[in-house]
Design a protein around this motif. Structure first.
Motif, PDB file in Angstrom:
ATOM      1  N   GLU A  94       0.837  -1.205   0.000  1.00 27.47           N
ATOM      2  CA  GLU A  94       0.000   0.000   0.000  1.00 27.47           C
ATOM      3  C   GLU A  94       0.873   1.256   0.000  1.00 27.47           C
ATOM      4  OE1 GLU A  94      -3.594   2.144   2.573  1.00 27.47           O
ATOM      5  OE2 GLU A  94      -2.558   0.389   3.403  1.00 27.47           O
ATOM      6  N   GLN A  95       1.948   1.243   0.789  1.00 21.74           N
ATOM      7  CA  GLN A  95       2.857   2.395   0.822  1.00 21.74           C
ATOM      8  C   GLN A  95       3.517   2.617  -0.535  1.00 21.74           C
ATOM      9  OE1 GLN A  95       5.111   0.955   4.212  1.00 21.74           O
ATOM     10  NE2 GLN A  95       4.530   2.760   5.423  1.00 21.74           N
ATOM     11  N   VAL A  96       3.933   1.535  -1.169  1.00 17.03           N
ATOM     12  CA  VAL A  96       4.562   1.645  -2.481  1.00 17.03           C
ATOM     13  C   VAL A  96       3.559   2.195  -3.499  1.00 17.03           C
ATOM     14  CG1 VAL A  96       5.608   0.371  -4.395  1.00 17.03           C
ATOM     15  CG2 VAL A  96       6.270  -0.143  -2.044  1.00 17.03           C
ATOM     16  N   ALA A  97       2.338   1.685  -3.457  1.00 21.14           N
ATOM     17  CA  ALA A  97       1.302   2.157  -4.385  1.00 21.14           C
ATOM     18  C   ALA A  97       1.045   3.653  -4.192  1.00 21.14           C
ATOM     19  CB  ALA A  97       0.011   1.366  -4.175  1.00 21.14           C
ATOM     20  N   ASN A  98       1.021   4.101  -2.937  1.00 21.98           N
ATOM     21  CA  ASN A  98       0.818   5.526  -2.659  1.00 21.98           C
ATOM     22  C   ASN A  98       1.985   6.363  -3.172  1.00 21.98           C
ATOM     23  OD1 ASN A  98      -1.695   5.299  -1.422  1.00 21.98           O
ATOM     24  ND2 ASN A  98      -0.824   4.993   0.620  1.00 21.98           N
ATOM     25  N   CYS A  99       3.215   5.865  -2.989  1.00 23.91           N
ATOM     26  CA  CYS A  99       4.404   6.580  -3.465  1.00 23.91           C
ATOM     27  C   CYS A  99       4.391   6.708  -4.989  1.00 23.91           C
ATOM     28  CB  CYS A  99       5.675   5.860  -3.013  1.00 23.91           C
ATOM     29  SG  CYS A  99       6.000   5.980  -1.232  1.00 23.91           S
ATOM     30  N   LYS A 100       3.957   5.650  -5.656  1.00 21.54           N
ATOM     31  CA  LYS A 100       3.875   5.684  -7.118  1.00 21.54           C
ATOM     32  C   LYS A 100       2.808   6.677  -7.580  1.00 21.54           C
ATOM     33  CE  LYS A 100       5.543   0.973  -7.954  1.00 21.54           C
ATOM     34  NZ  LYS A 100       5.223  -0.380  -8.469  1.00 21.54           N
ATOM     35  N   LYS A 101       1.692   6.683  -6.898  1.00 17.90           N
ATOM     36  CA  LYS A 101       0.601   7.600  -7.247  1.00 17.90           C
ATOM     37  C   LYS A 101       1.046   9.049  -7.077  1.00 17.90           C
ATOM     38  CE  LYS A 101      -4.171   8.717  -5.927  1.00 17.90           C
ATOM     39  NZ  LYS A 101      -5.269   8.426  -4.959  1.00 17.90           N
ATOM     40  N   ILE A 102       1.708   9.322  -5.973  1.00 17.58           N
ATOM     41  CA  ILE A 102       2.221  10.667  -5.689  1.00 17.58           C
ATOM     42  C   ILE A 102       3.163  11.120  -6.797  1.00 17.58           C
ATOM     43  CG2 ILE A 102       3.910  11.860  -4.183  1.00 17.58           C
ATOM     44  CD1 ILE A 102       2.559  10.238  -1.858  1.00 17.58           C
ATOM     45  N   THR A 103       4.057  10.227  -7.190  1.00 16.48           N
ATOM     46  CA  THR A 103       5.069  10.562  -8.194  1.00 16.48           C
ATOM     47  C   THR A 103       4.446  10.805  -9.558  1.00 16.48           C
ATOM     48  OG1 THR A 103       6.648   9.200  -6.984  1.00 16.48           O
ATOM     49  CG2 THR A 103       7.248   9.825  -9.219  1.00 16.48           C
ATOM     50  N   ILE A 104       3.545   9.934  -9.966  1.00 20.21           N
ATOM     51  CA  ILE A 104       2.888  10.080 -11.272  1.00 20.21           C
ATOM     52  C   ILE A 104       2.138  11.403 -11.354  1.00 20.21           C
ATOM     53  CG2 ILE A 104       1.029   9.172 -12.729  1.00 20.21           C
ATOM     54  CD1 ILE A 104       1.964   6.338 -11.805  1.00 20.21           C
ATOM     55  N   ASN A 105       1.434  11.753 -10.275  1.00 21.33           N
ATOM     56  CA  ASN A 105       0.695  13.026 -10.261  1.00 21.33           C
ATOM     57  C   ASN A 105       1.628  14.227 -10.406  1.00 21.33           C
ATOM     58  OD1 ASN A 105      -1.766  11.750  -9.946  1.00 21.33           O
ATOM     59  ND2 ASN A 105      -1.806  11.950  -7.722  1.00 21.33           N
ATOM     60  N   ALA A 106       2.767  14.149  -9.735  1.00 16.79           N
ATOM     61  CA  ALA A 106       3.710  15.278  -9.747  1.00 16.79           C
ATOM     62  C   ALA A 106       4.429  15.421 -11.080  1.00 16.79           C
ATOM     63  CB  ALA A 106       4.714  15.123  -8.611  1.00 16.79           C
ATOM     64  N   LEU A 107       4.604  14.321 -11.785  1.00 15.89           N
ATOM     65  CA  LEU A 107       5.379  14.331 -13.030  1.00 15.89           C
ATOM     66  C   LEU A 107       4.569  14.733 -14.266  1.00 15.89           C
ATOM     67  CD1 LEU A 107       7.588  11.124 -12.638  1.00 15.89           C
ATOM     68  CD2 LEU A 107       8.379  13.496 -12.683  1.00 15.89           C
ATOM     69  N   LYS A 108       3.271  14.886 -14.113  1.00 13.57           N
ATOM     70  CA  LYS A 108       2.425  15.224 -15.256  1.00 13.57           C
ATOM     71  C   LYS A 108       2.918  16.487 -15.958  1.00 13.57           C
ATOM     72  CE  LYS A 108      -1.920  13.107 -13.776  1.00 13.57           C
ATOM     73  NZ  LYS A 108      -3.258  13.371 -13.187  1.00 13.57           N
ATOM     74  N   ASP A 109       3.114  16.374 -17.263  1.00 12.35           N
ATOM     75  CA  ASP A 109       3.486  17.499 -18.126  1.00 12.35           C
ATOM     76  C   ASP A 109       4.850  18.119 -17.795  1.00 12.35           C
ATOM     77  OD1 ASP A 109       0.996  17.287 -19.435  1.00 12.35           O
ATOM     78  OD2 ASP A 109       0.056  18.494 -17.872  1.00 12.35           O
ATOM     79  N   LEU A 110       5.635  17.440 -16.964  1.00  9.65           N
ATOM     80  CA  LEU A 110       6.959  17.974 -16.630  1.00  9.65           C
ATOM     81  C   LEU A 110       7.945  17.671 -17.749  1.00  9.65           C
ATOM     82  CD1 LEU A 110       8.438  19.298 -14.048  1.00  9.65           C
ATOM     83  CD2 LEU A 110       9.485  17.052 -13.847  1.00  9.65           C
ATOM     84  N   LYS A 111       8.738  18.653 -18.113  1.00  9.45           N
ATOM     85  CA  LYS A 111       9.746  18.469 -19.154  1.00  9.45           C
ATOM     86  C   LYS A 111      11.097  18.124 -18.533  1.00  9.45           C
ATOM     87  CE  LYS A 111       7.530  21.727 -22.338  1.00  9.45           C
ATOM     88  NZ  LYS A 111       7.668  22.997 -23.094  1.00  9.45           N
TER      89      LYS A 111
END
Length: 222
Positions: A94-111
């Motif tokens: 669950e912690q890993v899944a949350n960390c992945k979700k956090i990262t994916i959200n933050a990386l959106k549209d980042l160059k």
């Protein structure tokens, strides 16, 4: 500049500690009972930059051989500690899944962005390569912090992370060649290692020194 001031402060305090026989000796480096582990987003230097860093590391090792020197595969820049290393920490899915979700959200549209590696400094207990990043990295850190809070996780930072250094050595013993070490630090305080174009970020479960690690996910920035 904020980063330059930070590095200058670290160096001044480090040189003073080294010169006054007050360096910090890390007694946990080879301690088998040290089980500090955490989850971090990290950036790895390219092979060409690793080679440049290794060349300087070898020169420092010639002066102070009996310290802990990072293998090149352990070189990294900490983007953000999502779960700070703590004794006996073992992640849940669950912690890993949350960390992945956090990262994916933050990386959106980042160059892609760049980090210039220039200069070597010492704190009271370590030797580091200085990194200077573009605004995109600061933006990404801000997004990650907000994403952590939005997902009802604890923000483990005591103070906001602003550095982008690579630690290449830690003091595991009292220094023997203080004058020689200070001289080599001064010699390479503005050495240009090159520029890293950040196209990949790792989510890792690792120990304090990155000598024990598991890559949980890799993210490509286009």
């Amino acid at each position: 500049m904020k980063l330059e001031n930070l590095y200058e402060s670290i160096m001044n305090k480090g040189i003073t500690a080294i010169g006054n026989n007050k360096e910090y000796v890390d007694s946990l480096i080879e301690d088998k009972t040290d089980t500090r582990m955490g989850i971090t987003l990290a950036i790895r230097p390219s092979q060409s930059l690793k080679k440049e860093i290794m060349n300087i590391e070898r020169k420092i090792r010639e002066v102070e051989n009996n310290q802990y020197y990072y293998p090149e595969n352990d070189y990294h820049i900490t983007l953000l500690d999502i779960i700070t290393a703590r004794q006996g920490f073992m992640y849940t899915q669950e912690q890993v899944a949350n960390c992945k979700k956090i990262t994916i959200n933050a990386l959106k549209d980042l160059k892609q962005f760049e980090i210039k590696l220039k200069g070597v400094i010492a704190s009271d207990g370590a030797i580091m390569v200085k990194g200077f990043y573009e605004v995109e990295m600061e933006l990404l850190r801000q997004r990650l912090r907000q994403s952590i809070l939005d997902n009802n996780m604890n923000l483990d930072e005591r103070y906001p992370t602003i550095s982008s250094h690579i630690t290449i050595a830690r003091f595991k013993n009292k220094l023997q060649e203080r004058k020689g070490l200070i001289e080599i630090l001064k010699e390479y305080e503005n050495y240009d290692f090159g520029t890293l174009k950040v196209s990949e970020i790792e989510l890792i479960y690792h120990n304090w020194y990155d000598s024990k690690k598991e890559v949980l996910e890799k993210y490509i920035i286009k």
